[in-house]
Design an enzyme around this catalytic site. Structure first.
Site, PDB file in Angstrom:
ATOM      1  N   LYS A   1       2.661  91.667  12.973  1.00  0.00           N
ATOM      2  CA  LYS A   1       4.074  90.933  12.737  1.00  0.00           C
ATOM      3  C   LYS A   1       3.717  89.463  12.814  1.00  0.00           C
ATOM      4  O   LYS A   1       4.521  88.695  12.226  1.00  0.00           O
ATOM      5  CB  LYS A   1       5.146  91.422  13.813  1.00  0.00           C
TER       6      LYS A   1
ATOM      7  N   GLU B   1      16.439  89.280  14.728  1.00  0.00           N
ATOM      8  CA  GLU B   1      16.951  90.361  15.473  1.00  0.00           C
ATOM      9  C   GLU B   1      15.660  91.217  15.778  1.00  0.00           C
ATOM     10  O   GLU B   1      14.504  91.163  15.058  1.00  0.00           O
ATOM     11  CB  GLU B   1      18.018  91.018  14.662  1.00  0.00           C
TER      12      GLU B   1
ATOM     13  N   SER C   1      -1.940  99.094  12.728  1.00  0.00           N
ATOM     14  CA  SER C   1      -0.975  98.140  12.739  1.00  0.00           C
ATOM     15  C   SER C   1      -0.789  97.475  14.211  1.00  0.00           C
ATOM     16  O   SER C   1      -0.481  96.159  14.098  1.00  0.00           O
ATOM     17  CB  SER C   1       0.226  98.555  12.283  1.00  0.00           C
TER      18      SER C   1
HETATM   19  C1  LIG Z   1       6.988  96.887  13.917  1.00  0.00           C
HETATM   20  C2  LIG Z   1       5.887  97.701  13.688  1.00  0.00           C
HETATM   21  C3  LIG Z   1       5.608  98.622  12.927  1.00  0.00           C
HETATM   22  C4  LIG Z   1       6.649  98.914  11.734  1.00  0.00           C
HETATM   23  O1  LIG Z   1       7.137  98.014  10.903  1.00  0.00           O
HETATM   24  P1  LIG Z   1       6.567  97.661   9.401  1.00  0.00           P
HETATM   25  O2  LIG Z   1       7.376  96.540   8.703  1.00  0.00           O
HETATM   26  O3  LIG Z   1       6.952  99.092   8.820  1.00  0.00           O
HETATM   27  O4  LIG Z   1       5.405  97.678   9.397  1.00  0.00           O
HETATM   28  C5  LIG Z   1       4.380  99.442  12.665  1.00  0.00           C
HETATM   29  N1  LIG Z   1       3.453  99.334  13.606  1.00  0.00           N
HETATM   30  C6  LIG Z   1       3.538  98.211  14.799  1.00  0.00           C
HETATM   31  C7  LIG Z   1       2.522  98.190  15.526  1.00  0.00           C
HETATM   32  C8  LIG Z   1       4.704  97.545  14.850  1.00  0.00           C
HETATM   33  O5  LIG Z   1       4.869  96.612  15.824  1.00  0.00           O
END
Ligand SMILES: *Cc1c(COP(=O)(O)O)cnc(C)c1O
Length: 408
Positions: free
Chosen positions: A105, A127, A394
């Site tokens: 993010k 938000e 992610s």
């Molecule tokens: C917020 C988040 C997501 C989901 O958000 P996307 O916009 O779909 O990427 C996925 N993995 C992690 C670790 C997150 O913090």
């Protein structure tokens, strides 16, 4: 790394994946459905963003922050024991969990705060649901000494208390949204209300490839560094830039788009998005693309979870970051066009995914990422040994340890 994704105006090689069009449409999805008063602000934002993309000084500033502050390029880790576990294609993990703040993010938060400063805005609002986007936003606001207000559902503040403490420590004000279900969609309504009131000096940092045009394109541009790095890293490791399969979890869809987008024009790369099916597709879930229907939420037309009257339904997932009743409009289009496959994984399957990655590779993934691992368990068995799979890791699982411990 190279430059930001400058499509649609400057990306001849990716047609037809250089959408959205000038009105923000990906096929029939996307657009901008906002109160009249925000129309000029979104126009101003679109112009500022297009100028920034073509300004070498902006590009240089963005990439130097990604390198020196975020820690990019992130590693591409060959998952030796996970590969042996499935016995098929060679599996690589793109390590967004190693980014500062523990997830992808921050790439987008850095890009948007640079844009806010370029536009002369002095106040940042955001938000947050689980609090991860709030933490990323509070982090970059601290880094640049800017006022930061984060709207968060009162219920979510209760569930994600640690992230509220983090945001406070970073100097942000967390304002509870007390209407409706007191979760993300209510926090988003509050943020939009704030923006309408304070549009002159306020920049609204949106945390995924959602919201009105130009946000889906802009957030994508700030995350395509993920896929661009994978291309360069695979080229040097495997002698070819393209894998056979890409896998990522999909909440709003930003980490998935960041990975997929640089590969979309090559049809030989199979792209798989994994949604959260919660208790199962017959129970409470967050499988927006699998079971949703088109409608308008947060300023854009996309798939949603809604009832017959068009009332938004509550999503459910063990992972707070996937627990969202909408999805980015580009994913709606990629599903409709068939270019990307969307599958789903339940809470239980995600917990198996957490255990699997932890015990084979010594990497504790975020619960969101665990859904991608669960998707991998559906896809990897039987794939040829000479194929390559890249899974977007992610985020890291520290933030989820309480939930994981309870579930186990
Ligand atoms: C917020 C988040 C997501 C989901 O958000 P996307 O916009 O779909 O990427 C996925 N993995 C992690 C670790 C997150 O913090």
């Amino acid at each position: 790394m190279g430059t930001l994704d400058t499509s649609p105006s400057n990306a001849p090689s990716v047609a037809p994946y250089d959408l959205p069009d000038s009105r923000g449409y990906f096929g029939e999805f996307g657009g901008s459905f906002v109160p009249e008063i925000l129309v000029p602000a979104l126009g101003e934002l679109t112009n500022a963003f297009d100028e920034a993309l073509h300004d070498p000084a902006f590009q240089a500033r963005y990439h130097s922050l990604l390198r020196d502050y975020v820690g990019r390029p992130t590693a591409l880790t060959f998952a030796e024991r996970l590969t042996a576990h499935f016995g098929g294609a060679r599996i690589y993990l793109k390590r967004e969990d190693l980014c500062h703040t523990g997830a992808h993010k921050i790439n987008n938060a850095i890009g948007q705060i640079l844009l806010a400063r370029r536009m002369g805005k002095t106040r940042i609002i955001a938000e947050t649901g689980a609090g991860q986007h709030g933490v990323a936003t509070a982090t970059v606001c601290a880094r640049f000494g800017m006022e930061c207000i984060v709207y968060m559902g009162a219920e979510d503040m209760e569930r994600q208390r640690l992230n509220v403490h983090r945001m406070n420590l970073l100097g942000a004000e967390v304002r509870p949204a007390t209407s409706g279900s007191q979760t993300l969609k209510d926090a988003t309504n509050e943020a939009i209300r704030d923006w309408v009131t304070n549009v002159r000096d306020t920049f609204y940092i949106i945390g995924s490839v959602v919201g009105p045009h130009p946000y889906p394109r802009m957030v994508r541009a700030f995350h395509t560094v993920i896929g661009e790095e994978v291309k360069a890293q695979l080229e040097s490791r495997e002698g070819r830039p393209n894998p056979d399969i890409l896998i990522a979890c999909v909440g709003g869809g930003s980490n998935a788009i960041g990975l997929f987008h640089p590969f979309l024009d090559d049809k030989n790369v199979r792209c798989v998005g994994v949604e959260a099916s919660g208790e199962g597709l017959e129970g409470r879930h967050a499988a927006t693309l699998t079971l949703g229907t088109p409608g308008i939420l947060h300023g854009a037309l996309s798939y949603l979870l809604q009832d017959d009257q068009g009332q938004i339904e509550l999503a459910h997932s063990i992972s707070a970051g996937l627990d969202y009743p909408g999805v980015g409009p580009e994913h709606a289009w990629l599903k409709q066009s068939g270019r990307v496959e969307y599958i789903s994984a339940t809470d239980t399957e995600a917990m198996e995914g957490v255990k699997l990655l932890s015990r084979t590779e010594g990497i504790i993934p975020a619960l969101e990422t665990a859904h991608a691992i669960a998707g991998l368990s559906q896809i990897a068995p039987g794939t040829p040994h000479d194929e390559l799979i890249v899974l977007n890791c992610s985020g890291r699982g520290d933030k989820d340890m309480q939930t994981i411990a309870e579930a186990l």
